[in-house]
Design a protein around this motif. Structure first.
Motif, mmCIF file in Angstrom:
data_model
loop_
_atom_site.group_PDB
_atom_site.id
_atom_site.type_symbol
_atom_site.label_atom_id
_atom_site.label_comp_id
_atom_site.label_asym_id
_atom_site.label_seq_id
_atom_site.Cartn_x
_atom_site.Cartn_y
_atom_site.Cartn_z
ATOM 1 N N ARG B 67 1.717 -13.092 16.093
ATOM 2 C CA ARG B 67 2.614 -12.331 16.973
ATOM 3 C C ARG B 67 3.948 -12.077 16.276
ATOM 4 O O ARG B 67 4.070 -12.232 15.079
ATOM 5 C CB ARG B 67 2.783 -13.082 18.294
ATOM 6 N N GLY B 68 4.946 -11.646 17.030
ATOM 7 C CA GLY B 68 6.233 -11.281 16.446
ATOM 8 C C GLY B 68 6.199 -9.819 16.028
ATOM 9 O O GLY B 68 5.717 -8.955 16.790
ATOM 10 N N PRO B 73 -0.793 -7.966 18.661
ATOM 11 C CA PRO B 73 -0.798 -9.444 18.671
ATOM 12 C C PRO B 73 -2.214 -9.969 18.870
ATOM 13 O O PRO B 73 -3.033 -9.366 19.585
ATOM 14 C CB PRO B 73 0.092 -9.793 19.872
ATOM 15 N N ASP B 213 0.072 -21.087 15.219
ATOM 16 C CA ASP B 213 0.774 -19.817 15.412
ATOM 17 C C ASP B 213 1.275 -19.260 14.083
ATOM 18 O O ASP B 213 1.722 -20.003 13.201
ATOM 19 C CB ASP B 213 1.972 -19.988 16.354
ATOM 20 N N THR B 215 3.961 -16.196 13.209
ATOM 21 C CA THR B 215 4.894 -15.219 13.770
ATOM 22 C C THR B 215 5.551 -14.431 12.635
ATOM 23 O O THR B 215 6.120 -15.026 11.717
ATOM 24 C CB THR B 215 5.967 -15.919 14.633
ATOM 25 N N THR B 217 8.418 -12.131 11.164
ATOM 26 C CA THR B 217 9.853 -12.029 11.478
ATOM 27 C C THR B 217 10.514 -10.967 10.600
ATOM 28 O O THR B 217 10.044 -10.686 9.495
ATOM 29 C CB THR B 217 10.567 -13.372 11.219
#
Lengths: 368, 368
Positions: B67-68, B73, B213, B215, B217
Motif C-alpha cells: 500500500r501507500g 493496493p 506490510d 508501504t 513512500t
C-alpha cells in the motif's frame, strides 16, 4: 595436553564472563523463551549443547555396533536399524548445566541462564530390542555408549562416552530409544544425525549423540564424562554423586513485549495471561505456583491435565495476573509428585549441575 | 521508557561481558564453524538474530499488504502469494554485527565473535512482481517493510521496520524475494515464518522477518532501524552512513579437533587440509589467501570456480598446510573483484557493524 586443556575451574569473585565462555554461548544455544508456546519445539529452537565438533556423518557408511558382554555381537547399518519395530516418544530434554551462569562462584563452562531445554518427538528403535537381539551376557552390568564426536576436555582426549546401568537401559517405563528421527524428520546434524540415544527423564548428557557403538561391560564405566564430569560435588577431590534425572522446573513465557537489550518486559495495566511449561524427570509435576512479588508470596496456577500419552513431556500451566503500574518480578515454581520442588536460592556445586533455581522475570507495567 | 530502555553505549575499557549481552548470546546463535562444511546450511545451524520476540504467527490469518504510493493496493493471503510464479536463490546471509565482541571499546549489543553467517536456498515471489501488481506511483522513492515482531529499543516502541530504495527493491540482479520457504521447507519460526524479505548481498537487518506490510513512500524512511540503528558512525551525534552490503570475509573450518572449553584446535604433524568459505555482498570473491604465521606472510588458497547459478552464495576454498609441532595462528583473507579485502585490525564504529577483521584460529600441533 594440560597446557591446552586445563582442569575445571571456578570464576574468581566478580570475575565476568570470558571469551571462552562466550565462544561456547555463540555456538550452542537455548530455547528463546517465547518458544515455550509450542507443544513440540521446532528443530532449530530446541536447545543444543555440543562438547566437541558436529561430526561429518555419512549415513550410507554408518554402523551401530553392539558388542562386549553379548553372545551375538551386532553391526547394523541404518536401513537395517530402521526396518526394526519403532516407537515415538515426546520427551523434554534439559542440559544438566542449565542455570550455571547464575551461580556464584560461577563454574567456568557453557554459561546457560535458564533456556537450555526443549521438547521433541523422537522416533527410533527401543534399546532393549537391540540388547535382546545381541543376547546380553548374565555378567553384564552396564551399557557404554560412544558417539563420533572427538575432542579434548580437561587434558583427556576422547570420543564422547556415557553409560547406563543395565536396569535403566532395558527398562520399559521409560523406554530408552536409539533415535533416528526428530519431529518426523531425520535428526538434524546438531542433534546427532544419524543416531542418538534418548533417555526419557534424564539430563542431556545421557542422550549420546552421533551414536556409533554400544558396549556391554561387567564393571561400571569410569570414563571421563561419567566419573570426572557430570558429578555433584562440592570439592574437586570428592567423588561426588552422579548427575542423572532432571530436577523439577517451571518456566514462564515472558509476557508483554521486550526491550531489545535488557530483555525487560513491558505490559499495560489490567489482567495479563501468564503461561508456561513445567516438567520433572523424577515424577509428574503436580503443582505450579506463581509469585508476583519476587518470591515472597505464592498462589496456585492452573496445570493442564496429565496426558497419559506423553508422560515425559512438559505440561502447560497458566494463570492470570492483575498488572498494576510499576516494576514487578514474576516467578513460577514447580513441585512434582514426589515432593521435589524448586529452591529460591541456587543449589551450588562445582560443575553447576541441576541448578533448578526459580526463574525471575522482570516486568514493567506502564501507567494506565 | 528510557529507564527501561536506555540509549546505546560502549563498554568501559576492560569491562567484561554483561548478563544482558549473555542473555542475547544464549537466545540467538551463530553457525558452529565446522558447519561451514555444508554448501547449504541446515536450518538450526544457520545464524539467527531476533530483535524482539518470535511472533506467534498464524498462517491462515496472515496477510501481506502492499500500500501507500501505489495505484492498486494489495492484501494477499498465503495461498494467493504462493500461487504466483516463484524463484529460488541460494543466498549467504551475515549479521551486520558479526565480529562486534572483538572490538575495543565494545559496543554493548549482541556479542558476536565471527559466526553470524549461513547460506540457504530461499524460495518466494520476486518483490518486483508484487510491486508491478500494485502499480507503484511515479512519485514513490522507497518501499518500507514492516515485520510482526514488536518491542522496545533505546526508548522507542516499534514493530521492526526497514526500507529499500525503489531501485534496489525492483532490481533483477540480484532479485529481492518475499520468501516463504527455506531449503524447500516452510520458513522456521525463527527465520520469519510465514514470510520474510531476502535481499541478496545485504547484511541481515535488511531481510525483514515475519513480513506483514510493504508501504511505498515518496520520502526516504527515517524510522529507528534505518536512521538511528544500523549506521556507520564514530560519534553518537553523527548522522553516519547506512549499513547496506556485506563486506568480504573468508572463514576457515577449524582443523583437527577442539578442546571443549578454549576451542583451541589440536592437529598432528604433517599435511593438514584447510578448507572454508568466502563471500562478499559487493562483488564476487576473486582471491583467498592464508597466513600460517599470525598474518605476517600470506600464500594463495585454491578458490572453487564461480558457480553462475549461485552468484550470491559463498564459495569454497582450500589449501594444504604442513603442520609442524608448536602453536600456530591460521588466518584466511578474502578479496573481491572490486578490490575490497579484509583488515588485520578491526574497523571500529559505534555500532560494531561491518567488522570483517580476519579470523585467527589457534592450532596446537602435537610433537610427532
Amino acid at each position: 595436553m594440560t597446557a591446552i586443556s586445563p582442569p575445571a575451574r571456578l570464576a574468581a569473585p566478580h570475575e565476568a564472563l570470558g571469551q571462552d565462555e562466550l565462544a561456547l554461548a555463540t555456538r550452542n544455544h537455548g530455547l528463546p523463551l517465547e518458544a515455550l508456546r509450542y507443544d513440540i519445539t521446532p528443530a532449530g529452537l530446541h536447545y543444543v549443547l555440543i562438547h566437541y565438533d558436529i561430526p561429518d556423518a555419512a549415513a550410507d557408511a554408518w554402523r551401530l555396533t553392539v558388542r562386549g558382554r553379548v553372545r551375538n555381537p551386532l553391526s547394523l547399518d541404518l536401513d537395517t536399524l530402521m526396518s526394526l519395530p519403532s516407537a515415538t516418544h515426546r520427551v523434554t530434554l534439559e542440559c544438566a548445566g542449565n542455570g550455571r551462569a547464575l551461580l556464584s562462584p560461577r563454574p567456568v563452562s557453557q554459561p546457560w541462564l535458564l533456556e537450555a531445554v526443549g521438547t521433541a518427538e523422537w522416533t527410533g528403535v527401543p534399546l532393549r530390542t537391540l540388547l535382546a537381539a545381541a543376547d546380553v551376557a548374565p555378567d553384564a552390568v552396564e551399557a557404554v555408549f560412544t558417539g563420533a564426536d572427538h575432542g579434548l576436555e580437561r587434558g583427556v582426549e576422547q570420543d564422547y562416552q556415557r553409560s547406563l546401568p543395565l536396569s535403566v537401559a532395558t527398562a520399559d517405563g521409560p523406554e530408552v530409544l536409539v533415535a533416528y528421527a526428530m519431529n518426523d524428520a531425520p535428526l538434524p546434524p546438531q542433534h546427532g544425525y544419524p543416531l542418538r540415544l534418548i533417555v526419557p527423564g534424564w539430563y542431556g548428557m545421557a542422550h549420546v549423540k552421533w551414536l556409533r557403538d554400544i558396549t556391554l561391560t561387567r564393571t561400571p564405566f569410569t570414563g571421563f564424562q561419567q566419573a570426572t564430569a557430570y558429578r555433584y560435588r562440592q570439592t574437586p577431590e570428592a567423588p561426588g554423586e552422579p548427575v542423572t534425572r532432571i530436577a523439577p522446573r517451571a518456566l514462564l513465557i515472558p509476557p508483554g513485549f521486550p526491550d531489545f537489550m535488557s530483555r525487560t518486559r513491558v505490559v499495560h495495566p489490567g489482567p495479563v495471561l501468564l503461561e508456561g511449561r513445567a516438567w520433572s524427570g523424577h515424577a509428574p509435576v503436580t503443582r505450579v505456583e506463581l509469585s508476583a512479588d519476587d518470591a515472597a508470596t505464592w498462589r496456585p496456577a492452573q496445570l493442564a491435565l496429565p496426558d497419559p500419552a506423553h508422560p515425559w513431556s512438559w505440561r502447560r500451566w497458566h494463570t492470570t495476573w492483575p498488572a498494576t503500574p510499576g516494576t514487578h518480578h514474576l516467578t513460577p515454581r514447580a513441585t512434582d509428585a514426589e515432593g521435589r520442588t524448586q529452591p529460591t536460592a541456587p543449589p551450588w556445586n562445582r560443575g553447576g549441575f541441576g541448578n533448578n533455581l526459580v526463574q525471575r522475570v522482570t516486568v514493567v507495567c506502564l501507567p494506565g
